[in-house]
Design an enzyme around this catalytic site. Sequence first.
Site, PDB file in Angstrom:
ATOM      1  CE1 TYR A 164      51.932  39.144  42.757  1.00  0.00           C
ATOM      2  CE2 TYR A 164      53.408  41.005  43.084  1.00  0.00           C
ATOM      3  CZ  TYR A 164      52.676  39.957  43.592  1.00  0.00           C
ATOM      4  OH  TYR A 164      52.679  39.723  44.946  1.00  0.00           O
ATOM      5  CE  LYS A 213      52.682  40.698  48.254  1.00  0.00           C
ATOM      6  NZ  LYS A 213      52.144  40.405  49.598  1.00  0.00           N
TER       7      LYS A 213
HETATM    8  P1  NAD Z   1      45.845  33.111  50.648  1.00  0.00           P
HETATM    9  O1  NAD Z   1      44.731  33.549  49.742  1.00  0.00           O
HETATM   10  O2  NAD Z   1      45.725  31.791  51.268  1.00  0.00           O
HETATM   11  O3  NAD Z   1      46.096  34.200  51.788  1.00  0.00           O
HETATM   12  C1  NAD Z   1      45.778  35.561  51.621  1.00  0.00           C
HETATM   13  C2  NAD Z   1      45.139  35.977  52.932  1.00  0.00           C
HETATM   14  O4  NAD Z   1      44.881  37.385  52.953  1.00  0.00           O
HETATM   15  C3  NAD Z   1      43.794  35.281  53.183  1.00  0.00           C
HETATM   16  O5  NAD Z   1      43.833  34.616  54.426  1.00  0.00           O
HETATM   17  C4  NAD Z   1      42.810  36.423  53.235  1.00  0.00           C
HETATM   18  O6  NAD Z   1      41.748  36.194  54.146  1.00  0.00           O
HETATM   19  C5  NAD Z   1      43.722  37.547  53.728  1.00  0.00           C
HETATM   20  N1  NAD Z   1      43.124  38.858  53.526  1.00  0.00           N
HETATM   21  C6  NAD Z   1      42.741  39.443  52.356  1.00  0.00           C
HETATM   22  N2  NAD Z   1      42.141  40.630  52.623  1.00  0.00           N
HETATM   23  C7  NAD Z   1      42.165  40.785  53.983  1.00  0.00           C
HETATM   24  C8  NAD Z   1      41.701  41.793  54.863  1.00  0.00           C
HETATM   25  N3  NAD Z   1      41.052  42.884  54.410  1.00  0.00           N
HETATM   26  N4  NAD Z   1      41.884  41.636  56.193  1.00  0.00           N
HETATM   27  C9  NAD Z   1      42.518  40.530  56.677  1.00  0.00           C
HETATM   28  N5  NAD Z   1      42.969  39.534  55.893  1.00  0.00           N
HETATM   29  C10 NAD Z   1      42.784  39.673  54.558  1.00  0.00           C
HETATM   30  O7  NAD Z   1      47.149  33.205  49.731  1.00  0.00           O
HETATM   31  P2  NAD Z   1      48.695  33.114  50.102  1.00  0.00           P
HETATM   32  O8  NAD Z   1      49.364  32.841  48.815  1.00  0.00           O
HETATM   33  O9  NAD Z   1      48.894  32.233  51.242  1.00  0.00           O
HETATM   34  O10 NAD Z   1      49.050  34.629  50.469  1.00  0.00           O
HETATM   35  C11 NAD Z   1      49.645  34.996  51.699  1.00  0.00           C
HETATM   36  C12 NAD Z   1      50.697  36.065  51.478  1.00  0.00           C
HETATM   37  O11 NAD Z   1      51.785  35.495  50.741  1.00  0.00           O
HETATM   38  C13 NAD Z   1      50.234  37.260  50.679  1.00  0.00           C
HETATM   39  O12 NAD Z   1      50.828  38.430  51.187  1.00  0.00           O
HETATM   40  C14 NAD Z   1      50.786  36.962  49.297  1.00  0.00           C
HETATM   41  O13 NAD Z   1      50.947  38.119  48.506  1.00  0.00           O
HETATM   42  C15 NAD Z   1      52.100  36.374  49.695  1.00  0.00           C
HETATM   43  N6  NAD Z   1      52.799  35.624  48.636  1.00  0.00           N
HETATM   44  C16 NAD Z   1      52.188  34.602  48.006  1.00  0.00           C
HETATM   45  C17 NAD Z   1      52.862  33.924  47.008  1.00  0.00           C
HETATM   46  C18 NAD Z   1      52.222  32.781  46.264  1.00  0.00           C
HETATM   47  O14 NAD Z   1      52.747  32.392  45.219  1.00  0.00           O
HETATM   48  N7  NAD Z   1      51.131  32.218  46.719  1.00  0.00           N
HETATM   49  C19 NAD Z   1      54.174  34.289  46.658  1.00  0.00           C
HETATM   50  C20 NAD Z   1      54.766  35.341  47.339  1.00  0.00           C
HETATM   51  C21 NAD Z   1      54.071  36.006  48.334  1.00  0.00           C
END
Ligand code: NAD
Length: 273
Positions: free
Chosen positions: A171, A178
């Site tokens: 990670y 984070k």
């Molecule tokens: P995802 O890839 O669907 O979403 C990530 C989003 O970030 C995308 O919509 C992307 O367009 C956006 N993004 C990236 N760079 C950007 C920028 N410069 N300007 C605007 N938007 C931007 O994946 P996800 O898993 O839905 O992630 C969403 C959030 O959840 C993130 O913060 C991720 O770290 C967090 N998260 C995810 C998980 C998991 O297991 N998937 C677990 C914990 C936290």
Amino acid sequence: MTPPSSGILSSASSLLSGRHILVTGVANRWSIAWAVVQSVVKNGGRVTLTYQGESQKDSIAKLMEELPEENRSSLLLPLDVRNDGEVAKVAERLRSEGLTLDGLVHSIAFAKREELDGAFLDTSREGFLMAQEISAYSLVVLCRAFAPLMASGASIVAMTYLGSERIVPHYNVMGAAKAALEASVRYLAYDLGSSGIRVNAVSAGPIKTASGRAIKGFIDMQKAVAARAPLKGQDLTSEEVADATAALLSPLMRAVTGEVLFVDLGYRQMGMV
Ligand code: NAD
């Protein structure tokens, strides 16, 4: 991969009735942010969505058509968090349409794929700064831009992950980002508390999304949760994460701010076994 079920009309409530939420971070129907949109709608709220870059625009517009018209504004606005002009334009556009906000969802993260493999020791300066800018500093940018459109009682929620406080192999740079995001949640909660605006984070367990799958060993992370979490033998769903987010957006959580709420089937509470 089977698309997550729509769930829009299941267990409807009026928890978010009359509330308008700006949701960032929908990339596709697997995005956690899309599940949040559905939960907000299911609970009677109204959403405005943003997209990152032209390549996402048409597919997100199509997704929006799945939402009842009364639960979405007609706006779909470009917002790249590195672009101050775009952020300002979204705020201006909301203002010119006479729209205020009752909530904001920050569901945005990015790190170069090569930084999510191998050793943290090898993190490049550029990769470190990019992850911090997009995944953590962006929350400050969005709060500064959109808090002026919010009244007392509004709620801001960011998505985070356990790798901020525990070692989760691979990670890496995102763990540092984070950690900065969660610290930012606390300081923003302090700054905005006097305006009655709450700022919290949801720490989601692993969910199969585009961002999740970019992390080497992601499947092992999911398996560990399913095997060891108190709520055993199940995969966490984006709907479960989204419903907890909707709760934080709602007045039921009106005295909660500066918190990180773990929505991970209880995995974080486990000791070494
Ligand atoms: P995802 O890839 O669907 O979403 C990530 C989003 O970030 C995308 O919509 C992307 O367009 C956006 N993004 C990236 N760079 C950007 C920028 N410069 N300007 C605007 N938007 C931007 O994946 P996800 O898993 O839905 O992630 C969403 C959030 O959840 C993130 O913060 C991720 O770290 C967090 N998260 C995810 C998980 C998991 O297991 N998937 C677990 C914990 C936290």
